[in-house]
Design a protein around this motif. Structure first.
Motif, PDB file in Angstrom:
ATOM      1  N   CYS A  82      -3.257  49.149 -38.780  1.00  0.00           N
ATOM      2  CA  CYS A  82      -2.695  48.013 -39.528  1.00  0.00           C
ATOM      3  C   CYS A  82      -2.994  47.829 -40.471  1.00  0.00           C
ATOM      4  O   CYS A  82      -3.021  47.301 -42.168  1.00  0.00           O
ATOM      5  N   ALA A  83      -4.372  47.910 -40.519  1.00  0.00           N
ATOM      6  CA  ALA A  83      -5.810  46.762 -41.679  1.00  0.00           C
ATOM      7  C   ALA A  83      -5.265  48.134 -43.469  1.00  0.00           C
ATOM      8  O   ALA A  83      -5.553  47.395 -43.885  1.00  0.00           O
ATOM      9  N   VAL A  84      -5.371  49.365 -42.365  1.00  0.00           N
ATOM     10  CA  VAL A  84      -5.916  49.965 -44.038  1.00  0.00           C
ATOM     11  C   VAL A  84      -3.861  50.052 -44.697  1.00  0.00           C
ATOM     12  O   VAL A  84      -3.730  50.621 -45.388  1.00  0.00           O
ATOM     13  N   PHE A  85      -3.520  49.882 -42.985  1.00  0.00           N
ATOM     14  CA  PHE A  85      -1.860  49.601 -44.192  1.00  0.00           C
ATOM     15  C   PHE A  85      -1.490  48.791 -44.864  1.00  0.00           C
ATOM     16  O   PHE A  85      -0.906  49.322 -45.673  1.00  0.00           O
ATOM     17  N   LEU A  86      -1.819  47.865 -44.562  1.00  0.00           N
ATOM     18  CA  LEU A  86      -1.596  46.809 -44.800  1.00  0.00           C
ATOM     19  C   LEU A  86      -1.993  46.674 -46.947  1.00  0.00           C
ATOM     20  O   LEU A  86      -1.780  46.545 -48.002  1.00  0.00           O
ATOM     21  N   CYS A  87      -3.434  46.597 -46.161  1.00  0.00           N
ATOM     22  CA  CYS A  87      -4.332  46.799 -47.236  1.00  0.00           C
ATOM     23  C   CYS A  87      -4.451  47.816 -48.487  1.00  0.00           C
ATOM     24  O   CYS A  87      -4.484  47.490 -50.135  1.00  0.00           O
ATOM     25  N   THR A  88      -4.002  49.095 -47.962  1.00  0.00           N
ATOM     26  CA  THR A  88      -3.409  49.930 -49.410  1.00  0.00           C
ATOM     27  C   THR A  88      -2.162  49.977 -50.292  1.00  0.00           C
ATOM     28  O   THR A  88      -2.090  49.952 -51.215  1.00  0.00           O
ATOM     29  N   GLY A  89      -1.411  49.410 -49.397  1.00  0.00           N
ATOM     30  CA  GLY A  89      -0.449  48.933 -49.819  1.00  0.00           C
ATOM     31  C   GLY A  89      -0.119  47.620 -50.902  1.00  0.00           C
ATOM     32  O   GLY A  89       0.385  47.823 -51.902  1.00  0.00           O
ATOM     33  N   MET A  90      -1.127  46.452 -50.191  1.00  0.00           N
ATOM     34  CA  MET A  90      -1.097  45.515 -51.397  1.00  0.00           C
ATOM     35  C   MET A  90      -2.512  45.856 -52.639  1.00  0.00           C
ATOM     36  O   MET A  90      -1.755  45.497 -53.343  1.00  0.00           O
ATOM     37  N   SER A 142       6.158  43.381 -43.613  1.00  0.00           N
ATOM     38  CA  SER A 142       7.088  43.569 -42.274  1.00  0.00           C
ATOM     39  C   SER A 142       7.010  45.122 -41.785  1.00  0.00           C
ATOM     40  O   SER A 142       7.302  45.249 -40.540  1.00  0.00           O
ATOM     41  N   LEU A 143       7.379  45.700 -42.428  1.00  0.00           N
ATOM     42  CA  LEU A 143       7.081  47.123 -41.516  1.00  0.00           C
ATOM     43  C   LEU A 143       6.064  47.318 -41.431  1.00  0.00           C
ATOM     44  O   LEU A 143       6.056  48.517 -39.617  1.00  0.00           O
ATOM     45  N   GLY A 144       4.803  47.224 -42.242  1.00  0.00           N
ATOM     46  CA  GLY A 144       3.364  47.649 -41.374  1.00  0.00           C
ATOM     47  C   GLY A 144       3.602  46.799 -40.051  1.00  0.00           C
ATOM     48  O   GLY A 144       2.886  47.269 -39.112  1.00  0.00           O
ATOM     49  N   ALA A 145       3.359  45.386 -39.801  1.00  0.00           N
ATOM     50  CA  ALA A 145       3.637  45.413 -38.604  1.00  0.00           C
ATOM     51  C   ALA A 145       4.236  45.486 -37.388  1.00  0.00           C
ATOM     52  O   ALA A 145       3.979  45.362 -36.193  1.00  0.00           O
ATOM     53  N   HIS A 146       5.522  45.803 -38.218  1.00  0.00           N
ATOM     54  CA  HIS A 146       6.382  45.861 -36.695  1.00  0.00           C
ATOM     55  C   HIS A 146       5.763  47.539 -36.603  1.00  0.00           C
ATOM     56  O   HIS A 146       6.246  47.582 -35.222  1.00  0.00           O
ATOM     57  N   PHE A 147       5.179  48.217 -37.059  1.00  0.00           N
ATOM     58  CA  PHE A 147       4.539  49.615 -37.160  1.00  0.00           C
ATOM     59  C   PHE A 147       3.406  50.004 -36.241  1.00  0.00           C
ATOM     60  O   PHE A 147       3.879  50.217 -35.160  1.00  0.00           O
ATOM     61  N   ALA A 148       2.697  48.799 -36.092  1.00  0.00           N
ATOM     62  CA  ALA A 148       1.883  48.692 -35.588  1.00  0.00           C
ATOM     63  C   ALA A 148       2.221  47.579 -33.789  1.00  0.00           C
ATOM     64  O   ALA A 148       1.360  47.850 -33.093  1.00  0.00           O
TER      65      ALA A 148
END
Length: 216
Positions: A82-90, A142-148
């Motif tokens: 999740c951290a990689v997902f969020l940080c990469t997008g940001m 939000s997508l990242g949180a739901h995927f997690a």
């Protein structure tokens, strides 16, 4: 102290990135003499303003940290994902905003009604400029949180958590357009990036492959 460090040291990369993100975003928001690209799609003109959606929009600030916090203590493997997902997008968002300054002109000049929700929207507009928009981080995270949530064995096994997360995720996504914070373009860009990152992080599991190769 060493025991706590070994147990919780995986928060350090996210904390460092958080500081970098806040500073970088602050600088972007306070640039001067910038030529902005106007973000707009025809469908934006048909989406009505609905101040009640400010509630799920603001709940985003609790939703994403709550999911990350749960994973941090309960599921190290999916926390890293999740951290990689969020940080990469940001990070991609920051780079795009740096080299393609953008703005939207969707906000209302006057509120159609006066109530607590329109007051909240007005205050939000005062603190958040209509610049640096795509991909929408509200939508993407939000997508990242739901995927997690859906990839955690415990949470995905609880029907009420799974459905609640989906309802909140969809509500937040809709809120970005109904309170005129984002164009449909920003939302679509977030979905495209979310799909690519889902494949990268969850389907191909690049985080797991990295940890296997490095032994971390």
């Amino acid at each position: 102290m060493k025991r706590y460090y070994e147990k919780y040291k995986h928060i350090i990369p996210l904390a460092i990135f958080g500081v970098i993100y806040v500073l970088w975003f602050y600088l972007l928001e306070h640039r001067t003499n910038v030529q902005y690209m106007v973000v707009h799609m025809n469908i934006d003109d048909y989406i009505p303003f609905c101040e009640y959606f400010v509630v799920p929009y603001l709940l985003w600030f609790a939703y994403v940290p709550a999911v990350l916090g749960y994973l941090f203590f309960k599921d190290r493997r999916n926390y890293d994902r999740c951290a990689v997902f969020l940080c990469t997008g940001m990070l991609i968002f920051l780079v795009i905003s740096t080299f393609i300054p953008n703005i939207q002109h969707l906000r209302l000049h006057t509120m159609p009604r006066h109530n607590v929700f329109t007051v909240l929207v007005s205050q939000l507009w005062q603190t958040d400029t209509p610049t640096n928009l795509f991909p929408s981080i509200h939508v993407y995270n939000s997508l990242g949180a739901h995927f997690a949530v859906m990839n955690n064995e415990t949470l995905s096994g609880k029907k009420w958590v799974r459905r609640g997360s989906l309802i909140l995720c969809v509500s937040i996504i809709l809120s970005t357009m109904f309170i005129k914070q984002h164009s449909m373009f920003d939302v679509l860009m977030a979905f495209i990036m979310g799909a690519v990152m889902y494949a990268t992080v969850y389907y191909y599991d690049v985080v797991g492959a990295y940890r296997f190769q490095t032994g971390k």
